[in-house]
Scaffold this motif. Structure first.
Motif, PDB file in Angstrom:
ATOM      1  N   GLY A 132      26.434  -7.818  -4.784  1.00 59.20           N
ATOM      2  CA  GLY A 132      25.337  -7.969  -3.386  1.00 59.20           C
ATOM      3  C   GLY A 132      26.112  -8.186  -1.845  1.00 59.20           C
ATOM      4  O   GLY A 132      26.161  -7.321  -1.024  1.00 59.20           O
ATOM      5  N   HIS A 133      26.176  -9.117  -2.298  1.00 59.01           N
ATOM      6  CA  HIS A 133      27.335 -10.329  -1.301  1.00 59.01           C
ATOM      7  C   HIS A 133      27.592  -9.314  -0.224  1.00 59.01           C
ATOM      8  O   HIS A 133      27.844  -9.415   0.840  1.00 59.01           O
ATOM      9  CB  HIS A 133      26.905 -11.822  -1.338  1.00 59.01           C
ATOM     10  N   LEU A 134      29.329  -9.265  -1.484  1.00 57.30           N
ATOM     11  CA  LEU A 134      30.325  -8.391  -0.799  1.00 57.30           C
ATOM     12  C   LEU A 134      29.979  -7.504   0.046  1.00 57.30           C
ATOM     13  O   LEU A 134      29.799  -7.357   1.233  1.00 57.30           O
ATOM     14  CB  LEU A 134      30.783  -8.383  -1.954  1.00 57.30           C
ATOM     15  N   PHE A 135      29.265  -6.969  -0.728  1.00 55.79           N
ATOM     16  CA  PHE A 135      28.337  -4.806   0.406  1.00 55.79           C
ATOM     17  C   PHE A 135      27.928  -5.301   1.337  1.00 55.79           C
ATOM     18  O   PHE A 135      28.528  -5.327   2.358  1.00 55.79           O
ATOM     19  CB  PHE A 135      27.840  -4.201  -0.711  1.00 55.79           C
ATOM     20  N   LEU A 136      26.696  -6.928   1.534  1.00 59.15           N
ATOM     21  CA  LEU A 136      26.630  -6.583   2.625  1.00 59.15           C
ATOM     22  C   LEU A 136      27.574  -7.975   3.869  1.00 59.15           C
ATOM     23  O   LEU A 136      27.338  -6.915   4.484  1.00 59.15           O
ATOM     24  CB  LEU A 136      25.231  -7.859   2.436  1.00 59.15           C
ATOM     25  N   GLU A 137      27.825  -8.390   3.167  1.00 55.85           N
ATOM     26  CA  GLU A 137      29.553  -9.144   3.890  1.00 55.85           C
ATOM     27  C   GLU A 137      29.661  -7.717   4.923  1.00 55.85           C
ATOM     28  O   GLU A 137      30.474  -6.897   6.188  1.00 55.85           O
ATOM     29  CB  GLU A 137      29.736  -9.723   3.258  1.00 55.85           C
ATOM     30  N   LEU A 138      30.368  -6.847   4.206  1.00 58.22           N
ATOM     31  CA  LEU A 138      31.787  -5.816   3.881  1.00 58.22           C
ATOM     32  C   LEU A 138      30.689  -5.273   4.981  1.00 58.22           C
ATOM     33  O   LEU A 138      31.080  -4.179   6.493  1.00 58.22           O
ATOM     34  CB  LEU A 138      32.159  -5.322   3.919  1.00 58.22           C
ATOM     35  N   PHE A 139      29.397  -4.466   5.315  1.00 63.90           N
ATOM     36  CA  PHE A 139      28.972  -3.662   5.886  1.00 63.90           C
ATOM     37  C   PHE A 139      28.258  -4.386   7.309  1.00 63.90           C
ATOM     38  O   PHE A 139      29.339  -3.133   8.249  1.00 63.90           O
ATOM     39  CB  PHE A 139      27.164  -3.630   5.200  1.00 63.90           C
ATOM     40  N   GLN A 140      28.488  -5.061   7.065  1.00 62.19           N
ATOM     41  CA  GLN A 140      27.837  -6.324   8.952  1.00 62.19           C
ATOM     42  C   GLN A 140      29.006  -5.820   9.593  1.00 62.19           C
ATOM     43  O   GLN A 140      28.956  -5.782  10.425  1.00 62.19           O
ATOM     44  CB  GLN A 140      27.295  -7.166   8.488  1.00 62.19           C
ATOM     45  N   LYS A 141      30.239  -6.449   8.416  1.00 62.61           N
ATOM     46  CA  LYS A 141      31.623  -6.426   9.651  1.00 62.61           C
ATOM     47  C   LYS A 141      31.792  -5.097  10.294  1.00 62.61           C
ATOM     48  O   LYS A 141      32.546  -5.057  10.921  1.00 62.61           O
ATOM     49  CB  LYS A 141      32.539  -7.337   8.233  1.00 62.61           C
TER      50      LYS A 141
END
Length: 147
Positions: A132-141
């Protein structure tokens, strides 16, 4: 449909399913999931909440939170007072009956969530959170790049 589109579809199904499950759980206790999370926001901040904090923390519209707060205040569950340092913002605190209600509802919720997490196991929980954290980080990036 390629594999990415299929995974996005599955992701939405899980996301919406979890949202629906929380709504059903709250409804069985005669509240909405929005009310549940407003209660959690006040409880988590130990009576030092403002409407703005709850809106930001739970990504809820200001009017939704305002309506819920007023309803809880009318039911004598909350006290809402202007902050001494900024009269435009109001401090939100539980009354004794509000604290009792929130403790009961949130206690039941935490117990259910803990049961589910234990059944999943520590490794699965860590993977879920990490993903979930990885998805959020990549989505925002990628969102910032204009994708």
């Amino acid at each position: 449909m390629n594999w990415v589109q299929e995974k996005i579809k599955d992701y939405y199904a899980v996301w919406l399913g979890i949202d629906r499950a929380y709504e059903e759980w709250a409804s069985a206790r005669h509240i909405t999931s929005h009310t549940l999370f407003v209660l959690y926001g006040v409880w988590q901040n130990n009576g030092h909440s403002t409407q703005k904090q709850i809106c930001e923390q739970w990504c809820m519209p200001k009017q939704t939170v305002h309506t819920i707060l007023k309803s809880l205040q009318e039911r004598d569950m909350l006290e809402i007072r202007p902050l001494p340092t900024d009269r435009r913002n109001k401090e939100i605190r539980f009354t004794s009956s509000g604290r009792e209600f929130a403790d009961q509802i949130l206690g039941e919720l935490f117990s259910l969530e803990e049961t589910v997490m234990v059944q999943m196991g520590e490794t699965q929980c860590e993977q879920m959170i990490k993903s979930g954290h990885l998805f959020l980080e990549l989505f925002q990036k990628n969102m910032k790049k204009g994708n």
